[in-house]
Scaffold this active site. Sequence first.
Site, PDB file in Angstrom:
ATOM      1  N   LEU B  99       0.873  -1.179   0.000  1.00  0.00           N
ATOM      2  CA  LEU B  99       0.000   0.000   0.000  1.00  0.00           C
ATOM      3  C   LEU B  99       0.901   1.216   0.000  1.00  0.00           C
ATOM      4  O   LEU B  99       1.913   1.223   0.695  1.00  0.00           O
ATOM      5  CB  LEU B  99      -0.844   0.026   1.276  1.00  0.00           C
ATOM      6  CG  LEU B  99      -2.007  -0.947   1.360  1.00  0.00           C
ATOM      7  CD1 LEU B  99      -2.460  -1.094   2.788  1.00  0.00           C
ATOM      8  CD2 LEU B  99      -3.148  -0.452   0.510  1.00  0.00           C
ATOM      9  N   ASP B 100       0.521   2.265  -0.723  1.00  0.00           N
ATOM     10  CA  ASP B 100       1.422   3.423  -0.697  1.00  0.00           C
ATOM     11  C   ASP B 100       1.192   4.233   0.578  1.00  0.00           C
ATOM     12  O   ASP B 100       0.323   3.936   1.371  1.00  0.00           O
ATOM     13  CB  ASP B 100       1.287   4.257  -1.968  1.00  0.00           C
ATOM     14  CG  ASP B 100      -0.109   4.826  -2.128  1.00  0.00           C
ATOM     15  OD1 ASP B 100      -0.385   5.418  -3.174  1.00  0.00           O
ATOM     16  OD2 ASP B 100      -0.936   4.655  -1.218  1.00  0.00           O
ATOM     17  N   THR B 101       2.006   5.287   0.749  1.00  0.00           N
ATOM     18  CA  THR B 101       2.065   5.947   2.055  1.00  0.00           C
ATOM     19  C   THR B 101       0.746   6.559   2.472  1.00  0.00           C
ATOM     20  O   THR B 101       0.357   6.500   3.640  1.00  0.00           O
ATOM     21  CB  THR B 101       3.159   7.028   2.026  1.00  0.00           C
ATOM     22  OG1 THR B 101       4.333   6.453   1.460  1.00  0.00           O
ATOM     23  CG2 THR B 101       3.478   7.527   3.406  1.00  0.00           C
TER      24      THR B 101
END
Lengths: 416, 337
Positions: B99-101
């Site tokens: 998952l991105d930030t």
Amino acid sequence: MAFWARQISIWCSSVKTSNVANSIQQLRRTRRMWMQLHELSVLSLLCTDNQFFQRGLKTYQSVSLGSRLQSTNSSNGQIVSSENNLLSPVNHYQQQAEVMPSSDTETLYEVWEDTPPSSALEEISEEEAVQIVAEPPLPLGSFTLRDYVDRSETLSKLVLLGVDLSKVEKRPHAGQLLLRLDFEKDVRKRLLFLKDVGVEDHQLGPFLTQNPYILAVDMEALETRVAYLKSKKFGKEAVAQMVSRAPFLLSFSVERLDNRLGFFQKELGLSVQKTRDLVVRLPRLLTGSLEPIKENWQMCQVELGFRRNEIQQIVTKIPKILTANKRKLTETFDYLHNVMGIPHHILTNFPQVFNSKLLRVKERHMFLTFLGRAQYDPAQPSYISLDKLVSMPDEVFCTEVAKASVKDFEKFLKTL
Amino acid sequence: MAARRAARTGLNGLFAVYKPPGVASIRVRDTVETLLLKELNSLEQPAVQQQVRFLPTTVEGNAGKELTLTVTQLPVLAAHPLVRGPEFTHLKIGAGHRLDTKSSGVFVLGVGHGNKLLTDMYNAHLTRAYTVRGLFGKATDDFSDTGRLIEKTTFDHVTRDKLERILAVIQGTNHKALLMYSNIDLKTQEAYELAVEGLIRPMEKTPPLITAIRCLQFAPPEFQLEIQCLHETQQYLRKIVHEIGLELKSTCVCTQVRRIRDGFFTLDNALLRTHWNLQNIRNSIQDSKSKVKVGLQRSLSCQARSGKRHTDMDQVAESKLHSTEGMSASDLTHKMR
């Protein structure tokens, strides 16, 4: 060959004659035996505690081949065994063993020895037999102190004191330093000095783990530095606290300490007493570099917009702000001031919020907003103070401040 | 020693954590590893190994002092924890679909032997479900509300009806693409059997595909969608939200992307940050073991059956499947007729 045979007989008198003869036979054949010989010859020299002077030994000791110790290529990893505590010239024998094979033993015998060694079949007394120590030889260089700890008095006593050798050996040159020290001469004096200053017994272990280099500092220098601190009117308990919490403090020269104390007084504009309190609470300030502190100070004034007296108040309460990470500090302040809408004067009253993690503050604030209880203005009813927001553990926060259950808080967190 | 080894052997398998927004997923993985190592190293220490040594001492003998050897048992300091260091310094923890930030949600991690199952999960090409929140009226450069503002528009003309129409169009086009990428001739018996079991989806790498999309809440300017998709990235979902805004003749930014299901791990299985400790993780691994086994096995058998798909027979041991996939598949079979 006869020469070596005699040496064997002297040094493994516990071995029966027949075995000795067999080993002499084998000597004539394989080169590997040279290494065994080397081992056997070294055995007798390894015991540090007793004086082990045998007739054979005297002959070797009279010869100085000049190769006492390998050069100290003490990089981070390499620890070369020191002469004093552990071994007599081991490399000396290794070189010998390598050089020996081809040369004529008779000529060597003439060159090296004045007195003829005793016969192979000579019986030695019980006392001499008891004094033979048959332990494997120590490695000449190692990357870890594990190989030397059992045989070195200094290292064993340090371990029993509580020093974490696995961490110390990672520091540059620290392992080499510890191996060279002698417990009675060097270490004991400094430990007693530290105890005089006020470091507790149980703190000595962690202290030396962090700063093993203090064992190499001059005793006069240490005493001068403590005298300097006392002259600046730091009490005995204050000095004890400072020294135990900042192990590198006494490794700094008097000029440097003076410089640092002067900086804090001028730059921060605090009174003498307040500077003293500040330094006693966070003695790390004196041992770290001053550049980050200057930058943090500038940042608080310019970017965060605190006034000078406000910063002084914050720093007196939470000295850690001076050494905090700039990016995290700015992010926390940004969230507190712009998103939560907390003005500067309330932040000055509760600087603990800067200590806590931003994620924690965010989650709790969002939960309170969701419940409609996010009120940080003291003038309004149902006001929640910032220290209650951050300092309490989750259960207490949920029940007292948010007036909800922990399960609800967890469910809410999963919707973020 | 026994307690520690036992604790370490229990740590093999897959488990899910809830990744909070604003933290990189690699940091989450590192934090979990550090916490587990700390707990493992703090379990009870065994007694230090002893060694029998013969030390020379002076004793009073018959004729004055004489040297003898006495037997003593001394601890071997080379095996002392302060000399040796901590017992566990590294744990093999692998991350599943990242998952991105800025996004949050279910994040699958594998520990020890479970890392092999991560590959199997990747090859099973399972779908993932997200809730996406959007905000009408703004357009930014990175399609989220923290980007640089480009445009502001009105959105009074937007109704739920129009939104649902757009969503239906999106679902339709994606469904066609799904069938195309699955490489299945729809007129065969095999296709029918697969559809009945709910498994028509591409089994190799494809561009992002949305299998189902619907509107959960609509309260202008905010709205919330649920999206089930394959091979997606979170930025793609934000782009979809932006395009929905454009289709509605307004603009839209995405405020939140949250994963609620990854394969067979749902929100209930995911552990919150406060529960990241040894005991909870072991329980979680234990609970999800059976699900993982059943599901991956189903996926393997289906992949083996259809000759057109390339599967590695050695790799996939077990695979859990999409009982929840049935939703999209039944739509599929409905639309097929």
